[in-house]
Design a protein around this motif. Structure first.
Motif, PDB file in Angstrom:
ATOM      1  N   ASP A   1       0.849  -1.184   0.000  1.00  0.00           N
ATOM      2  CA  ASP A   1       0.000   0.000   0.000  1.00  0.00           C
ATOM      3  C   ASP A   1       0.884   1.231   0.000  1.00  0.00           C
ATOM      4  O   ASP A   1       1.898   1.287   0.709  1.00  0.00           O
ATOM      5  N   LEU A   2       0.467   2.199  -0.804  1.00  0.00           N
ATOM      6  CA  LEU A   2       1.215   3.439  -0.923  1.00  0.00           C
ATOM      7  C   LEU A   2       0.271   4.619  -0.714  1.00  0.00           C
ATOM      8  O   LEU A   2      -0.930   4.514  -0.961  1.00  0.00           O
ATOM      9  N   ALA A   3       0.813   5.723  -0.263  1.00  0.00           N
ATOM     10  CA  ALA A   3       0.055   6.963  -0.118  1.00  0.00           C
ATOM     11  C   ALA A   3       0.738   8.023  -0.967  1.00  0.00           C
ATOM     12  O   ALA A   3       1.959   7.992  -1.153  1.00  0.00           O
ATOM     13  N   ILE A   4      -0.068   8.945  -1.489  1.00  0.00           N
ATOM     14  CA  ILE A   4       0.471   9.982  -2.372  1.00  0.00           C
ATOM     15  C   ILE A   4      -0.211  11.317  -2.098  1.00  0.00           C
ATOM     16  O   ILE A   4      -1.363  11.359  -1.648  1.00  0.00           O
ATOM     17  N   ASN A   5       0.491  12.387  -2.393  1.00  0.00           N
ATOM     18  CA  ASN A   5       0.024  13.739  -2.085  1.00  0.00           C
ATOM     19  C   ASN A   5      -0.724  14.415  -3.236  1.00  0.00           C
ATOM     20  O   ASN A   5      -0.687  15.636  -3.373  1.00  0.00           O
ATOM     21  N   ILE A   6      -1.410  13.626  -4.062  1.00  0.00           N
ATOM     22  CA  ILE A   6      -2.252  14.171  -5.133  1.00  0.00           C
ATOM     23  C   ILE A   6      -3.603  13.456  -5.088  1.00  0.00           C
ATOM     24  O   ILE A   6      -3.732  12.384  -4.509  1.00  0.00           O
ATOM     25  N   ASP A   7      -4.626  14.052  -5.713  1.00  0.00           N
ATOM     26  CA  ASP A   7      -5.959  13.445  -5.667  1.00  0.00           C
ATOM     27  C   ASP A   7      -6.044  12.248  -6.622  1.00  0.00           C
ATOM     28  O   ASP A   7      -5.219  12.103  -7.521  1.00  0.00           O
ATOM     29  N   PRO A   8      -7.039  11.378  -6.428  1.00  0.00           N
ATOM     30  CA  PRO A   8      -7.133  10.149  -7.216  1.00  0.00           C
ATOM     31  C   PRO A   8      -7.312  10.379  -8.718  1.00  0.00           C
ATOM     32  O   PRO A   8      -6.844   9.576  -9.530  1.00  0.00           O
ATOM     33  N   ASP A   9      -7.963  11.469  -9.104  1.00  0.00           N
ATOM     34  CA  ASP A   9      -8.118  11.746 -10.537  1.00  0.00           C
ATOM     35  C   ASP A   9      -6.760  11.986 -11.198  1.00  0.00           C
ATOM     36  O   ASP A   9      -6.521  11.549 -12.322  1.00  0.00           O
ATOM     37  N   LYS A  10      -5.868  12.654 -10.489  1.00  0.00           N
ATOM     38  CA  LYS A  10      -4.511  12.887 -11.005  1.00  0.00           C
ATOM     39  C   LYS A  10      -3.743  11.574 -11.060  1.00  0.00           C
ATOM     40  O   LYS A  10      -2.975  11.323 -11.998  1.00  0.00           O
ATOM     41  N   VAL A  11      -3.940  10.697 -10.071  1.00  0.00           N
ATOM     42  CA  VAL A  11      -3.299   9.375 -10.081  1.00  0.00           C
ATOM     43  C   VAL A  11      -3.716   8.632 -11.345  1.00  0.00           C
ATOM     44  O   VAL A  11      -2.872   8.089 -12.071  1.00  0.00           O
ATOM     45  N   VAL A  12      -5.016   8.617 -11.638  1.00  0.00           N
ATOM     46  CA  VAL A  12      -5.529   7.933 -12.834  1.00  0.00           C
ATOM     47  C   VAL A  12      -4.924   8.534 -14.098  1.00  0.00           C
ATOM     48  O   VAL A  12      -4.500   7.814 -15.008  1.00  0.00           O
ATOM     49  N   GLU A  13      -4.871   9.848 -14.164  1.00  0.00           N
ATOM     50  CA  GLU A  13      -4.294  10.531 -15.327  1.00  0.00           C
ATOM     51  C   GLU A  13      -2.843  10.090 -15.563  1.00  0.00           C
ATOM     52  O   GLU A  13      -2.443   9.788 -16.689  1.00  0.00           O
TER      53      GLU A  13
ATOM     54  N   LEU B   1      -1.362   7.318 -14.460  1.00  0.00           N
ATOM     55  CA  LEU B   1      -1.317   5.890 -14.807  1.00  0.00           C
ATOM     56  C   LEU B   1      -1.649   5.677 -16.281  1.00  0.00           C
ATOM     57  O   LEU B   1      -1.001   4.876 -16.960  1.00  0.00           O
ATOM     58  N   LYS B   2      -2.656   6.383 -16.777  1.00  0.00           N
ATOM     59  CA  LYS B   2      -3.010   6.271 -18.199  1.00  0.00           C
ATOM     60  C   LYS B   2      -1.848   6.713 -19.076  1.00  0.00           C
ATOM     61  O   LYS B   2      -1.492   6.036 -20.041  1.00  0.00           O
ATOM     62  N   LYS B   3      -1.264   7.857 -18.726  1.00  0.00           N
ATOM     63  CA  LYS B   3      -0.144   8.398 -19.500  1.00  0.00           C
ATOM     64  C   LYS B   3       1.056   7.446 -19.471  1.00  0.00           C
ATOM     65  O   LYS B   3       1.793   7.337 -20.441  1.00  0.00           O
ATOM     66  N   SER B   4       1.231   6.738 -18.357  1.00  0.00           N
ATOM     67  CA  SER B   4       2.364   5.819 -18.193  1.00  0.00           C
ATOM     68  C   SER B   4       2.047   4.410 -18.687  1.00  0.00           C
ATOM     69  O   SER B   4       2.885   3.524 -18.587  1.00  0.00           O
ATOM     70  N   ASP B   5       0.835   4.197 -19.181  1.00  0.00           N
ATOM     71  CA  ASP B   5       0.411   2.893 -19.700  1.00  0.00           C
ATOM     72  C   ASP B   5       0.534   1.781 -18.649  1.00  0.00           C
ATOM     73  O   ASP B   5       1.010   0.686 -18.940  1.00  0.00           O
ATOM     74  N   ILE B   6       0.116   2.096 -17.423  1.00  0.00           N
ATOM     75  CA  ILE B   6       0.117   1.132 -16.319  1.00  0.00           C
ATOM     76  C   ILE B   6      -1.333   0.682 -16.101  1.00  0.00           C
ATOM     77  O   ILE B   6      -2.227   1.505 -15.984  1.00  0.00           O
ATOM     78  N   SER B   7      -1.552  -0.631 -16.053  1.00  0.00           N
ATOM     79  CA  SER B   7      -2.894  -1.179 -15.835  1.00  0.00           C
ATOM     80  C   SER B   7      -3.375  -0.836 -14.432  1.00  0.00           C
ATOM     81  O   SER B   7      -2.595  -0.883 -13.473  1.00  0.00           O
ATOM     82  N   PHE B   8      -4.667  -0.534 -14.311  1.00  0.00           N
ATOM     83  CA  PHE B   8      -5.225  -0.191 -13.004  1.00  0.00           C
ATOM     84  C   PHE B   8      -6.725  -0.408 -13.025  1.00  0.00           C
ATOM     85  O   PHE B   8      -7.336  -0.587 -14.073  1.00  0.00           O
TER      86      PHE B   8
ATOM     87  N   THR C   1     -10.354   1.097 -10.661  1.00  0.00           N
ATOM     88  CA  THR C   1     -10.753   2.187  -9.761  1.00  0.00           C
ATOM     89  C   THR C   1     -11.862   1.783  -8.792  1.00  0.00           C
ATOM     90  O   THR C   1     -12.620   2.635  -8.337  1.00  0.00           O
ATOM     91  N   THR C   2     -11.936   0.527  -8.438  1.00  0.00           N
ATOM     92  CA  THR C   2     -12.979   0.038  -7.546  1.00  0.00           C
ATOM     93  C   THR C   2     -13.070   0.856  -6.259  1.00  0.00           C
ATOM     94  O   THR C   2     -14.152   1.137  -5.771  1.00  0.00           O
ATOM     95  N   GLY C   3     -11.949   1.278  -5.693  1.00  0.00           N
ATOM     96  CA  GLY C   3     -11.945   2.020  -4.427  1.00  0.00           C
ATOM     97  C   GLY C   3     -11.778   3.514  -4.582  1.00  0.00           C
ATOM     98  O   GLY C   3     -11.441   4.201  -3.621  1.00  0.00           O
ATOM     99  N   ILE C   4     -12.003   4.036  -5.777  1.00  0.00           N
ATOM    100  CA  ILE C   4     -11.719   5.457  -6.014  1.00  0.00           C
ATOM    101  C   ILE C   4     -12.559   6.379  -5.128  1.00  0.00           C
ATOM    102  O   ILE C   4     -12.119   7.459  -4.759  1.00  0.00           O
ATOM    103  N   HIS C   5     -13.777   5.958  -4.728  1.00  0.00           N
ATOM    104  CA  HIS C   5     -14.578   6.820  -3.852  1.00  0.00           C
ATOM    105  C   HIS C   5     -13.961   6.934  -2.458  1.00  0.00           C
ATOM    106  O   HIS C   5     -14.337   7.801  -1.686  1.00  0.00           O
ATOM    107  N   PHE C   6     -12.989   6.069  -2.143  1.00  0.00           N
ATOM    108  CA  PHE C   6     -12.208   6.183  -0.904  1.00  0.00           C
ATOM    109  C   PHE C   6     -10.834   6.793  -1.177  1.00  0.00           C
ATOM    110  O   PHE C   6      -9.997   6.864  -0.295  1.00  0.00           O
ATOM    111  N   GLY C   7     -10.584   7.178  -2.444  1.00  0.00           N
ATOM    112  CA  GLY C   7      -9.301   7.762  -2.814  1.00  0.00           C
ATOM    113  C   GLY C   7      -8.257   6.746  -3.232  1.00  0.00           C
ATOM    114  O   GLY C   7      -7.091   7.085  -3.365  1.00  0.00           O
ATOM    115  N   THR C   8      -8.675   5.490  -3.468  1.00  0.00           N
ATOM    116  CA  THR C   8      -7.725   4.415  -3.772  1.00  0.00           C
ATOM    117  C   THR C   8      -7.839   3.957  -5.218  1.00  0.00           C
ATOM    118  O   THR C   8      -8.936   3.695  -5.716  1.00  0.00           O
ATOM    119  N   VAL C   9      -6.684   3.843  -5.863  1.00  0.00           N
ATOM    120  CA  VAL C   9      -6.576   3.302  -7.210  1.00  0.00           C
ATOM    121  C   VAL C   9      -5.629   2.114  -7.121  1.00  0.00           C
ATOM    122  O   VAL C   9      -4.557   2.221  -6.520  1.00  0.00           O
TER     123      VAL C   9
END
Length: 125
Positions: free
Chosen positions: A53-65, A67-74, A76-84
């Motif tokens: 488990d990791l924590a990050i200082n940006i919001d989940p929408d930015k995390v998704v952005e 990940l998409k740009k980096s072509d990493i599979s993900f 978003t089942t827990g996105i309403h809790f801030g988890t990707v």
């Protein structure tokens, strides 16, 4: 699963570099991504890390952005809790945006995203 000992960590590199895949390290190199939760406890106890488990200082929408740009599979089942959840080499890694509890409605806290690891740590069990 990653098996490690305290000796390995001091001899080779730090725990973050051992447990966090290079793909995530590169994708989030401009942000403060840190290990949290059970994997750090397991290291202290000399056990094999089960969940990363990791924590990050940006919001989940930015995390998704990113990940998409980096072509990493993900997913978003827990996105309403801030988890990707990222999937790398058939292993799941959860990145959760830092949160702060600002009020409660019964047992359910209202949270806002923050950039403070200290405020996030105060709400963790």
């Amino acid at each position: 699963m990653t098996k490690f000992s305290k000796y390995d960590i001091f001899q080779k590199m730090n725990l973050f570099n051992i447990l966090c895949p290079l793909e995530l390290q590169r994708a989030f190199q401009d942000y403060d991504l840190r290990l949290v939760g059970g994997c750090t406890r397991d290291w202290i106890l000399g056990l094999t890390a089960q969940d990363i488990d990791l924590a990050i200082n940006i919001d989940p929408d930015k995390v998704v952005e990113i990940l998409k740009k980096s072509d990493i599979s993900f997913f978003t089942t827990g996105i309403h809790f801030g988890t990707v959840t990222e999937v790398i080499n058939n292993q799941n890694f959860e990145i959760t945006s830092l949160r702060e509890e600002i009020s409660y409605q019964g047992r359910h806290p209202k949270v806002v995203y923050t950039k403070s690891f200290e405020k996030d740590a105060l709400r963790r069990d």
